[in-house]
Each structure stands twice: as structure tokens, then as C-alpha cells.
Enzyme design. Structure first.
Site, PDB file in Angstrom:
ATOM      1  N   LYS A   1       0.843  -1.197   0.000  1.00 32.98           N
ATOM      2  CA  LYS A   1       0.000   0.000   0.000  1.00 32.98           C
ATOM      3  C   LYS A   1       0.883   1.252   0.000  1.00 32.98           C
ATOM      4  O   LYS A   1       2.085   1.177   0.273  1.00 32.98           O
ATOM      5  CB  LYS A   1      -0.901  -0.006   1.240  1.00 32.98           C
ATOM      6  CG  LYS A   1      -0.134   0.018   2.567  1.00 32.98           C
ATOM      7  CD  LYS A   1      -1.057  -0.250   3.755  1.00 32.98           C
ATOM      8  CE  LYS A   1      -0.269  -0.284   5.055  1.00 32.98           C
ATOM      9  NZ  LYS A   1      -1.112  -0.702   6.193  1.00 32.98           N
TER      10      LYS A   1
ATOM     11  N   ARG B   1      -9.966  -0.178  16.188  1.00 34.66           N
ATOM     12  CA  ARG B   1      -9.981   0.738  15.055  1.00 34.66           C
ATOM     13  C   ARG B   1     -11.078   0.276  14.097  1.00 34.66           C
ATOM     14  O   ARG B   1     -12.092   0.936  13.960  1.00 34.66           O
ATOM     15  CB  ARG B   1      -8.594   0.751  14.390  1.00 34.66           C
ATOM     16  CG  ARG B   1      -8.373   1.840  13.386  1.00 34.66           C
ATOM     17  CD  ARG B   1      -6.952   1.846  12.852  1.00 34.66           C
ATOM     18  NE  ARG B   1      -6.542   0.561  12.280  1.00 34.66           N
ATOM     19  CZ  ARG B   1      -5.330   0.325  11.759  1.00 34.66           C
ATOM     20  NH1 ARG B   1      -4.413   1.280  11.764  1.00 34.66           N
ATOM     21  NH2 ARG B   1      -5.037  -0.849  11.243  1.00 34.66           N
TER      22      ARG B   1
ATOM     23  N   TYR C   1      18.521  28.166   9.741  1.00 39.62           N
ATOM     24  CA  TYR C   1      17.327  28.844  10.247  1.00 39.62           C
ATOM     25  C   TYR C   1      17.225  28.753  11.765  1.00 39.62           C
ATOM     26  O   TYR C   1      17.453  27.693  12.358  1.00 39.62           O
ATOM     27  CB  TYR C   1      16.075  28.208   9.652  1.00 39.62           C
ATOM     28  CG  TYR C   1      15.838  28.532   8.194  1.00 39.62           C
ATOM     29  CD1 TYR C   1      15.631  29.849   7.787  1.00 39.62           C
ATOM     30  CD2 TYR C   1      15.804  27.530   7.237  1.00 39.62           C
ATOM     31  CE1 TYR C   1      15.398  30.147   6.453  1.00 39.62           C
ATOM     32  CE2 TYR C   1      15.562  27.825   5.902  1.00 39.62           C
ATOM     33  CZ  TYR C   1      15.366  29.146   5.521  1.00 39.62           C
ATOM     34  OH  TYR C   1      15.127  29.431   4.201  1.00 39.62           O
TER      35      TYR C   1
ATOM     36  N   MET D   1      14.260  23.273   3.295  1.00 42.72           N
ATOM     37  CA  MET D   1      13.440  22.611   2.287  1.00 42.72           C
ATOM     38  C   MET D   1      14.291  21.775   1.319  1.00 42.72           C
ATOM     39  O   MET D   1      13.923  20.640   0.981  1.00 42.72           O
ATOM     40  CB  MET D   1      12.628  23.647   1.494  1.00 42.72           C
ATOM     41  CG  MET D   1      11.626  23.012   0.549  1.00 42.72           C
ATOM     42  SD  MET D   1      10.660  24.186  -0.401  1.00 42.72           S
ATOM     43  CE  MET D   1       9.572  24.866   0.836  1.00 42.72           C
TER      44      MET D   1
HETATM   45  C1  LIG Z   1      -0.300  -1.775   6.766  1.00 46.76           C
HETATM   46  C2  LIG Z   1      -0.854  -3.026   7.331  1.00 46.76           C
HETATM   47  C3  LIG Z   1      -0.025  -4.124   7.556  1.00 46.76           C
HETATM   48  C4  LIG Z   1       1.481  -4.077   7.417  1.00 46.76           C
HETATM   49  O1  LIG Z   1       2.007  -3.626   8.663  1.00 46.76           O
HETATM   50  P1  LIG Z   1       3.572  -3.530   8.931  1.00 46.76           P
HETATM   51  O2  LIG Z   1       3.678  -3.085  10.346  1.00 46.76           O
HETATM   52  O3  LIG Z   1       4.085  -2.490   7.975  1.00 46.76           O
HETATM   53  O4  LIG Z   1       4.142  -4.856   8.675  1.00 46.76           O
HETATM   54  C5  LIG Z   1      -0.611  -5.307   7.975  1.00 46.76           C
HETATM   55  N1  LIG Z   1      -1.952  -5.396   8.180  1.00 46.76           N
HETATM   56  C6  LIG Z   1      -2.778  -4.327   8.004  1.00 46.76           C
HETATM   57  C7  LIG Z   1      -4.226  -4.483   8.263  1.00 46.76           C
HETATM   58  C8  LIG Z   1      -2.257  -3.115   7.585  1.00 46.76           C
HETATM   59  O5  LIG Z   1      -3.075  -2.072   7.418  1.00 46.76           O
END
Ligand SMILES: *Cc1c(COP(=O)(O)O)cnc(C)c1O
Length: 355
Positions: free
Chosen positions: A33, A128, A252, A300
């Protein structure tokens, strides 16, 4: 050409995926993702040609993979967001997490070209998404009776698998076992810290994300995580140097003031590239492979490092912001962040690939 770039080692990606599998003997969704955590989803998916399946956050990410010719199953980690996605899920053979009653109602009203592979989400304590333990079995039975469902699998997510001493993962495992007792089907529980530190939780399908990219999810040394290979080298070069006497501010806000005669190197890398602006003075960097540190606020397009103890380095020296010899997790800790966010924030820098 500006020297800032991210070098992505696809053989390291495959090594890390195989490590996840070899720790368990299970099948594994390669979680790609968010553009493979900034590493480039299409290139990563193509490189993982042996992967059992992939997982992404939404149908938009999945359809890009399908358009690029990726054939393996793809799991949508939050399923569909609107009912009009359902025919596309069927058409493109996308597997879906189902975590909410509304999704169940949409599924039972849908007319599909073929039934869907559904992963029913249990809220085992993350709070969640997912069904509560007391309603899980009844939702399962309702789904099992639908003609729109080709298969049913179990899925849940850990909130503290990276903190083995808290007892939370044991609680979630017990909740999962109780809520799913007697429900036949494959199960998927483990994100990266689960895979690396919780062998008793492996079950049938793993979901490695951050570990694929070679960053450790732990804040402590961990035996299995030590076998990961970093996939991304974030690199640039020194584009200017200067000598400053004691008592001179740099950058800065004059955050850093020299306490000794200091040789300063300016690096073509800034927060517009995704380097964390909150990195503190002392954040490690590698100059020609040797450790040095950030001094002064990140700008930046540039940042400043201490070259005082590296007389052999100067204009043109290679700088590694994270990668081999400097785990992104270590850098993240200096910036009150996590490697996930560092990778996802990557911006502007071209990605170069090697294999
Ligand atoms: C993003 C995600 C993962 C991967 O988690 P990592 O900690 O990056 O291995 C696994 N399961 C779900 C539901 C996720 O949203």
C-alpha cells in the site's frame, strides 16, 4: 543534475519477503500500500514475482497493479468504501476485508459476476476497525449463507506487537482464539512485528509491510529483524563546505551554535524530499560511509552536517541519509517519527532501481 536520489535494491526486497516466509512456512501478502511505502508499488510488485499475494489499502491501488499486469490475488485491507466498487472487485479478482455491518448489507444486495473472497475482520483489541468478539460468529454465519461469498477467512490486527513486554498481544491472541472458535477457514494475524517476534501467532497468512523494506519495527535489537536488508538507500552529496569558528550559528533559527572550530558540509537534501524536518541536532548520517551528524535545522532543499572529524570528506562526498549501515528506524527515532512515515513521505527524489 541534483544528486539527491533513492536507490532501491529489489533483491533485498525479495530477501526480506523470503525471510518472512522462512520464519513461518506460511503464505504471505506482500503489503505494498501507499506506493509500497514510498518504494514504488509497480516495480516492487513486479520484483516480487514469487509472492503469494499482495495487500493494498484501496481499489485504486489495486487497479493500478492489475493494469500493470500483476496477476496474483490482491487483498483490500479495508475492503470497499462504496457499493459501486463491488462489481470491480469481482471482475478483477480482488479479495476484500469486511469490517463493518454496512459492507455486509451492500454485499448481500450486490449482483456480481462471481462471488468474492472475504476476510472478516475481528476487533481483537486494536479498536480501530472490525467486529467485536461477541458479534463475530453471528456475522460469520450470515456471510457464510450468502451466494456472493466464495470463501471466508479470519483477519485481525495487533496494536502492540512491537512491544513484547506489554502483554497486549497475548490478550489479543486469546480474544482471537475465543471469538473464532469453531469457525473453519484460514486466518491472518501478523504484521511485521508479529511475524518477527510472535511465532505462535503466525497462522496461515502473514502480512509483512515495513519488514519488506528492511526497516525494523522494533526500538530494540531483535534477532530476526537483524536479518533484514535495507531496500532503500537515500543518498545525496555535499554541495558546499565552510569553516566556522566557535560560537557561530548555522541555518534557520540558529538552532545549532558551534562549540568548536567546525567544518560544515551542506547536503542537497531537505524536507521537500521527505527528510524529516524535525530531525534533531546529532541525527546520524553517513558521509563516504562514515558516521557523522546533522547540525542545524533541516531546510526545504538542504541540510547541514558536521565534517570536522572527516578531513578526507568534502565537496562531492557521498551522503547516505538512511540505508546500508544506517537503518531508517534509527533516523526516525531522532525525528520523533517512525520509518513508515519517513518512507511514505519520500518526495521529489528520483528512484533508481537495482537488482
Ligand atoms: C499496513 C498493514 C499491515 C502491514 O504492517 P507492517 O507493520 O508495515 O508490517 C498489515 N496489516 C494491516 C491491516 C495493515 O493495514
Amino acid at each position: 543534475m541534483r544528486p539527491a536520489h533513492a536507490l532501491i535494491d529489489l533483491s533485498a526486497l525479495r530477501h526480506n519477503y523470503q525471510l518472512a516466509k522462512s520464519l513461518s512456512g506460511c503464505r504471505a501478502f506482500a503489503v505494498i500500500k501507499a506506493n509500497a511505502y514510498g518504494h514504488g508499488a509497480l516495480r516492487c510488485a513486479a520484483a516480487l514475482h514469487d509472492a503469494d499475494a499482495f495487500a493494498v489499502a484501496c481499489i485504486e491501488e489495486a487497479l493500478e497493479l492489475r493494469a500493470a499486469g500483476i496477476r496474483q490475488p490482491i487483498l483490500l485491507l479495508e475492503g470497499w468504501f462504496e457499493a459501486d466498487e463491488l462489481p470491480l472487485l469481482a471482475e478483477h479478482d480482488l479479495w476484500a476485508v469486511l469490517h463493518h455491518e454496512e459492507q455486509l448489507l451492500q454485499l448481500q444486495d450486490a449482483t456480481l459476476s462471481r462471488p468474492l473472497h472475504i476476510w472478516l475482520k475481528l476487533d481483537s483489541g486494536m479498536h480501530r476497525v472490525g467486529f467485536s468478539p461477541d458479534e463475530y460468529a453471528s456475522i460469520w454465519q450470515r456471510l457464510a449463507a450468502l451466494p456472493q461469498v466464495a470463501s471466508l477467512s479470519k483477519i485481525t490486527h495487533f496494536s502492540r506487537a512491537d512491544e513484547p513486554e506489554t502483554g497486549r498481544t497475548e490478550q489479543q491472541l486469546a480474544t482471537f482464539a475465543a471469538a473464532t472458535a469453531g469457525l473453519e477457514g484460514p486466518a491472518s494475524l501478523c504484521n511485521s512485528p508479529g511475524i518477527l517476534a510472535w511465532p505462535q501467532a503466525h497462522h496461515d497468512w502473514l502480512r509483512p509491510g515495513i519488514m519488506l523494506y528492511g526497516a525494523t519495527p522494533f526500538e530494540f535489537e531483535q534477532e530476526q529483524a537483524a536479518q533484514l536488508r535495507p531496500v532503500m538507500q537515500l543518498r545525496s552529496r555535499i554541495i558546499a563546505t565552510r569553516e566556522l569558528p566557535v560560537g557561530e550559528p548555522i541555518g534557520y533559527g540558529s538552532r545549532f551554535v558551534t562549540t568548536r572550530p567546525t567544518r560544515v558540509g551542506v547536503v542537497a537534501m531537505g524536507y521537500a524530499d521527505g527528510y524529516p524536518r524535525h530531525a534533531k541536532d546529532g541525527t546520524p548520517v553517513l558521509i563516504d560511509g562514515q558516521r557523522s551528524q546533522l547540525i542545524g535545522r533541516v531546510s526545504m532543499d538542504m541540510l547541514t552536517v558536521d565534517l570536522t572529524e572527516l578531513p578526507g570528506s568534502g565537496l562531492g562526498s557521498e551522503v547516505t541519509l538512511w540505508g546500508e549501515g544506517l537503518n531508517a528506524s534509527e533516523v526516525a527515532a531522532w525525528a520523533d517519527s517512525i520509518p513508515y512515515q519517513l518512507f511514505c513521505n519520500l518526495n521529489r527524489v528520483p528512484r533508481h532501481y537495482c537488482d
